[in-house]
Every structure is written in structure tokens, then in C-alpha cells.
Design a protein around this motif. Structure first.
Motif, PDB file in Angstrom:
ATOM      1  N   VAL A  45       0.711  -1.139   0.068  1.00 41.22           N
ATOM      2  CA  VAL A  45       0.106   0.002  -0.079  1.00 41.22           C
ATOM      3  C   VAL A  45       0.950   1.115   0.156  1.00 41.22           C
ATOM      4  N   PRO A  46       1.946   1.353   0.957  1.00 42.54           N
ATOM      5  CA  PRO A  46       2.390   2.709   1.071  1.00 42.54           C
ATOM      6  C   PRO A  46       3.780   2.619  -0.149  1.00 42.54           C
ATOM      7  N   ILE A  47       4.140   1.529  -0.581  1.00 45.32           N
ATOM      8  CA  ILE A  47       4.996   1.360  -1.819  1.00 45.32           C
ATOM      9  C   ILE A  47       4.396   1.811  -3.226  1.00 45.32           C
ATOM     10  N   GLY A  48       2.908   1.462  -3.359  1.00 52.57           N
ATOM     11  CA  GLY A  48       2.143   2.071  -4.329  1.00 52.57           C
ATOM     12  C   GLY A  48       1.879   3.428  -4.331  1.00 52.57           C
ATOM     13  N   ALA A  49       1.819   4.139  -2.973  1.00 57.55           N
ATOM     14  CA  ALA A  49       1.458   5.544  -2.888  1.00 57.55           C
ATOM     15  C   ALA A  49       2.815   6.236  -3.301  1.00 57.55           C
ATOM     16  N   VAL A  50       4.044   5.803  -2.949  1.00 59.98           N
ATOM     17  CA  VAL A  50       5.237   6.427  -3.151  1.00 59.98           C
ATOM     18  C   VAL A  50       5.631   6.305  -4.548  1.00 59.98           C
ATOM     19  N   ILE A  51       5.267   5.169  -5.304  1.00 53.44           N
ATOM     20  CA  ILE A  51       5.506   4.963  -6.757  1.00 53.44           C
ATOM     21  C   ILE A  51       4.793   6.152  -7.557  1.00 53.44           C
ATOM     22  N   VAL A  52       3.267   6.054  -7.198  1.00 50.59           N
ATOM     23  CA  VAL A  52       2.539   7.155  -7.899  1.00 50.59           C
ATOM     24  C   VAL A  52       2.676   8.645  -7.786  1.00 50.59           C
ATOM     25  N   LEU A  53       2.958   8.924  -6.297  1.00 52.20           N
ATOM     26  CA  LEU A  53       3.251  10.119  -5.896  1.00 52.20           C
ATOM     27  C   LEU A  53       4.747  10.640  -6.512  1.00 52.20           C
ATOM     28  N   GLY A  54       5.515  10.051  -6.179  1.00 55.76           N
ATOM     29  CA  GLY A  54       6.856  10.268  -6.963  1.00 55.76           C
ATOM     30  C   GLY A  54       6.942  10.368  -8.519  1.00 55.76           C
ATOM     31  N   ALA A  55       6.183   9.448  -9.161  1.00 52.60           N
ATOM     32  CA  ALA A  55       6.037   9.799 -10.362  1.00 52.60           C
ATOM     33  C   ALA A  55       5.220  10.869 -11.024  1.00 52.60           C
ATOM     34  N   ASP A  56       4.282  11.205 -10.251  1.00 56.85           N
ATOM     35  CA  ASP A  56       3.739  12.691 -10.418  1.00 56.85           C
ATOM     36  C   ASP A  56       4.578  13.795 -10.126  1.00 56.85           C
ATOM     37  N   VAL A  57       5.384  13.862  -9.249  1.00 62.81           N
ATOM     38  CA  VAL A  57       6.048  14.794  -8.789  1.00 62.81           C
ATOM     39  C   VAL A  57       7.052  14.946 -10.129  1.00 62.81           C
ATOM     40  N   LEU A  58       7.784  13.929 -10.614  1.00 64.39           N
ATOM     41  CA  LEU A  58       8.936  13.835 -11.622  1.00 64.39           C
ATOM     42  C   LEU A  58       8.229  14.397 -12.916  1.00 64.39           C
ATOM     43  N   GLN A  74       5.562  16.257 -13.372  1.00 64.22           N
ATOM     44  CA  GLN A  74       5.272  17.782 -13.254  1.00 64.22           C
ATOM     45  C   GLN A  74       6.511  18.544 -13.397  1.00 64.22           C
ATOM     46  N   HIS A  75       7.570  18.067 -12.790  1.00 64.44           N
ATOM     47  CA  HIS A  75       8.997  19.063 -12.421  1.00 64.44           C
ATOM     48  C   HIS A  75      10.178  18.266 -13.149  1.00 64.44           C
ATOM     49  N   GLY A  76      10.083  17.245 -13.491  1.00 60.43           N
ATOM     50  CA  GLY A  76      11.331  16.417 -13.842  1.00 60.43           C
ATOM     51  C   GLY A  76      11.914  17.199 -14.915  1.00 60.43           C
ATOM     52  N   PRO A  77      13.364  17.148 -15.015  1.00 60.70           N
ATOM     53  CA  PRO A  77      14.183  17.759 -16.125  1.00 60.70           C
ATOM     54  C   PRO A  77      13.783  16.957 -17.664  1.00 60.70           C
ATOM     55  N   VAL A  78      13.574  17.873 -18.753  1.00 58.61           N
ATOM     56  CA  VAL A  78      13.743  17.073 -19.933  1.00 58.61           C
ATOM     57  C   VAL A  78      12.288  16.462 -20.309  1.00 58.61           C
ATOM     58  N   ILE A  79      11.859  15.886 -19.228  1.00 57.63           N
ATOM     59  CA  ILE A  79      10.474  14.973 -19.275  1.00 57.63           C
ATOM     60  C   ILE A  79       9.131  15.889 -19.191  1.00 57.63           C
ATOM     61  N   SER A  80       9.274  16.675 -18.385  1.00 60.92           N
ATOM     62  CA  SER A  80       8.079  17.303 -17.754  1.00 60.92           C
ATOM     63  C   SER A  80       7.668  18.551 -18.825  1.00 60.92           C
ATOM     64  N   PRO A  81       6.254  18.613 -18.846  1.00 63.48           N
ATOM     65  CA  PRO A  81       5.216  17.899 -18.188  1.00 63.48           C
ATOM     66  C   PRO A  81       4.442  17.071 -19.151  1.00 63.48           C
ATOM     67  N   VAL A  82       4.403  15.683 -18.271  1.00 61.17           N
ATOM     68  CA  VAL A  82       3.733  14.640 -19.021  1.00 61.17           C
ATOM     69  C   VAL A  82       2.673  13.939 -18.194  1.00 61.17           C
ATOM     70  N   GLY A  87       0.469   8.576 -15.931  1.00 63.51           N
ATOM     71  CA  GLY A  87       0.784   7.237 -16.388  1.00 63.51           C
ATOM     72  C   GLY A  87       1.704   7.074 -17.455  1.00 63.51           C
ATOM     73  N   VAL A  88       2.164   7.779 -18.200  1.00 64.67           N
ATOM     74  CA  VAL A  88       3.325   7.783 -19.036  1.00 64.67           C
ATOM     75  C   VAL A  88       4.461   7.604 -18.403  1.00 64.67           C
ATOM     76  N   LEU A  89       4.943   7.934 -17.278  1.00 67.37           N
ATOM     77  CA  LEU A  89       6.009   8.016 -16.464  1.00 67.37           C
ATOM     78  C   LEU A  89       6.038   6.449 -15.790  1.00 67.37           C
TER      79      LEU A  89
END
Length: 375
Positions: free
Chosen positions: A325-338, A340-348, A351-353
Motif C-alpha cells: 500500500v505505501p509502496i504504491g503510494a510512493v511510486i505514483v506520488l513520486g512519478a507525479d512529482v517527476l 510535473q517538474h522533472g528535467p527534460v521529461i515534464s510535463p507529461v 501514467g506515461v512515467l
């Protein structure tokens, strides 16, 4: 005299046999005590490790939640207003940016990831295969078909998308169970094959809907099908929070049955577990978790696949469902932060990430199973 002599001759051997028997009993008792001590020590060590991993995951979630709120610019918002605004205690710009946009998005990503992780871990434990996910048995496709129908034809209905997604998932589960029964029970292999076939049917139905929908509706559904929390609202957050509470409680009630079924159906039956009822209940709980998460965020791929195996590697199989449960939360929230704000790839879209990160792991998992290595 001969009788006396006989008693004197056999008495020492009888005493020796008794002594050997007592020694063997003492040895067996010592072995049992040592085994019990080792098992208790291993259990305590496992609990300590699980607590440590849980604490690390909570800290990661707090850090990602903070990053989601602060990144993207808060220069025009006083620093003292950020935390109160997160709880809806401010007005104006702080309320609009923090409470109405960023906070729902972060919480939706966190809660949806938790539900996807829980659903995937339940199905992997039930089918006893690390490749088993709600996507494989068609749950996400059923939820997507129901939610897409509502998005195109009745988008203004309150909680309509969530209810339609849940209805589509449950309808597909009922059909899968009905078609996969064999000999008074559910055949797991047939369940997977039927799920794959019905998933293709749901995908074809969604493609048909695209041919009759308007341009605006198609654009909205396409954003949803990719998997994104861009349009998250407090209504969606409340849906996800309620779903996580109910599904988590049901999973806790099923914990003993899941543990016994992990040993095999025959041993589970011998331990008094109602295997058929427990299997159907687990399917329904996993379907509800995946469907409600999908109805809010769309089908965010690979989260349900990778959360369970990561939890098993961190804390072992016994506690993997809870830690997924917390592992899935970390994956999706971390992917959403990247996203929104990740270099080169954002914004996407989020689900793509997750697909970019999860697909290589999926291939690696398949290759390890083909080589006979434990997943």
C-alpha cells in the motif's frame, strides 16, 4: 536362583534403555525449544524490518507531499500561509493554488497509488504469481469501459464516473467468475485466460465509443485513459479515501484466509479455510480497489504489478500485502512529482512515467521466471 539371576542380568539393560529414552526425549525437547526460539527471533527481526521499512516509506511520502505542494513556484504566497492553506484555512491565491489545485492532486496520487498497490498484491497473493494484476484479469478494462461510457454520455452526474467504473469492474468480475468455474470451484488458469479475453472485448468497446463521440469528448477520454491526476478534485479524493478505508478493512479481515491459501488449497481446506468464499471475496476487494482508483485517475499502468514484488523483496511474503500500500503510494506520488517538474521529461501525464519505469521491470521479471529464478 535362575529367576533371580535373570532379573539381575536384565535390570541394567532396562535402566540403560530408560536412560536412552529419557535422553532422546530431552534432546527432542531441546531441539523444539531451539526451533521455537529461532522462529520467534526471526519473527521479531521481520517485525523490526517491517517497521523500519514502513517508517522510511512514511518519511518518503511526507517528503514527496511537501515537494508536490512547494515545487512550481510559491513566491507570491507568504511562507506562513502555505501550511494553513493546505488545510483550507486561507483565502485568495494561497487557497486557490495550494488547497484547490496542488493538495487534491497530491492526495489523489497518493491514495490512488495505495489502492493500485493493494489490488495488485491481493491478486498476486491469490493467484500465487508475481505477474498477476487486475490488468491481466481484465478488471481495469472493465472499469475503463464503464467510466468511459459515463464520461462521454453523462459527465455531469455526481460521482457518476466512479460508480460507472465500479459497476463495470464488478460486472466483468462476475462474468469472469461465471466462465472460469470448474468442478464446483474457480480454476485460476481459466480465470486468467477468460480475463484476458474479456479485457480485449472491453478495449474494443471503448474504441467503438470513440467513433461515436464528439471531438471534445474524445480529447477528455484520451487524457483519462493515459492515467493522470491533472484534473483531481476533492470529490475524487474523498472517493479514493473512502475506498482505501473500506478495502483496507476488508483486506485485514481476509488476512488469515490469505495466509492459509498461500500454502495451497488443500492445506487451506485442512486448516478450516473456506477457500471458495475467500477467493471470491479477495477478487471482489481487489476489483473494487482497482476500479475506484481507475475511475478517478485513469489506468495508471504497472503500479499494481511492481508494488507487490518490491514489498516481498523488502519484508518477505507474509507482510507484502500491507507494505504494498505505501509502496504504491510512493511510486505514483513520486512519478507525479517527476511528471510535473522533472528535467527534460515534464510535463507529461503520470501514467506515461509509470509505464516508462514499470515496463523494463516487467520484462526483467518475465526473463527471471523463464530462467527459473525466483521472482
Amino acid at each position: 536362583m535362575p529367576q533371580t539371576h535373570t532379573r539381575q542380568t536384565h535390570a541394567p539393560s532396562t535402566d540403560a534403555a530408560r536412560g536412552l529414552g529419557q535422553a532422546s526425549r530431552d534432546t527432542a525437547a531441546d531441539l523444539r525449544a531451539a526451533t521455537v526460539a529461532r522462529l520467534r527471533g526471526a519473527r521479531r527481526a521481520g517485525l523490526r524490518r517491517a517497521r523500519l521499512v514502513a517508517c522510511v516509506l512514511v518519511l518518503m511520502l511526507l517528503a514527496l507531499l511537501t515537494a508536490s505542494l512547494l515545487l512550481g513556484g510559491v513566491k507570491r504566497i507568504p511562507a506562513g500561509d502555505i501550511l494553513p492553506a493546505a488545510f483550507g484555512l486561507r483565502t485568495g491565491l494561497a487557497d486557490y493554488v495550494i488547497f484547490r489545485i496542488r493538495m487534491p492532486r497530491a492526495l489523489a496520487a497518493l491514495l490512488a497509488g495505495a489502492l493500485f498497490g493493494l489490488s495488485g498484491a491481493l491478486y498476486q497473493r491469490l493467484i500465487r504469481n508475481p505477474l498477476a494484476t487486475p490488468d491481466i484479469v481484465g478488471i481495469s478494462a472493465g472499469a475503463g469501459a464503464g467510466a468511459t461510457t459515463m464520461l462521454l454520455f453523462a459527465p455531469a452526474v455526481p460521482f457518476g464516473t466512479s460508480l460507472a467504473g465500479l459497476g463495470g469492474a464488478f460486472a466483468l468480475v462476475a462474468t469472469v467468475l461465471a466462465l472460469s468455474r470448474r468442478g464446483g470451484g474457480v480454476d485460476t488458469y481459466r480465470l486468467v485466460l477468460v480475463g484476458i479475453g474479456l479485457s480485449a472485448v472491453c478495449t474494443a468497446y471503448v474504441n467503438y465509443l470513440f467513433t461515436v463521440a464528439g471531438q471534445h469528448g474524445i480529447a477528455q477520454v484520451m487524457r483519462w485513459l493515459v492515467g493522470s491526476v491533472n484534473d483531481a478534485t476533492w470529490e475524487g479524493v474523498s472517493t479514493l479515501a473512502g475506498a482505501l478505508a473500506v478495502c483496507g478493512l476488508c483486506t485485514a479481515l481476509l488476512g488469515r484466509s490469505l495466509g492459509s491459501m498461500a500454502l495451497g488449497d488443500q492445506l487451506a481446506l485442512g486448516l478450516g479455510t473456506r477457500v471458495g468464499a475467500a477467493r471470491i471475496a479477495t477478487l471482489l476487494v481487489g476489483a473494487a480497489a482497482a476500479a475506484l482508483a481507475t475511475s478517478v485517475t485513469g489506468p495508471i499502468g504497472f503500479v499494481s504489478l511492481i508494488s507487490g514484488p518490491i514489498a516481498i523483496r523488502l519484508v518477505g511474503a507474509d507482510r507484502s500485502v500491507a507494505l504494498a500500500v505505501p509502496i504504491g503510494a510512493v511510486i505514483v506520488l513520486g512519478a507525479d512529482v517527476l511528471a510535473q517538474h522533472g528535467p527534460v521529461i515534464s510535463p507529461v501525464p503520470t501514467g506515461v512515467l509509470t509505464a516508462l519505469l514499470g515496463a523494463p521491470y516487467f520484462v526483467w521479471l518475465i526473463l527471471r521466471r523463464r530462467q527459473g529464478a525466483p521472482a
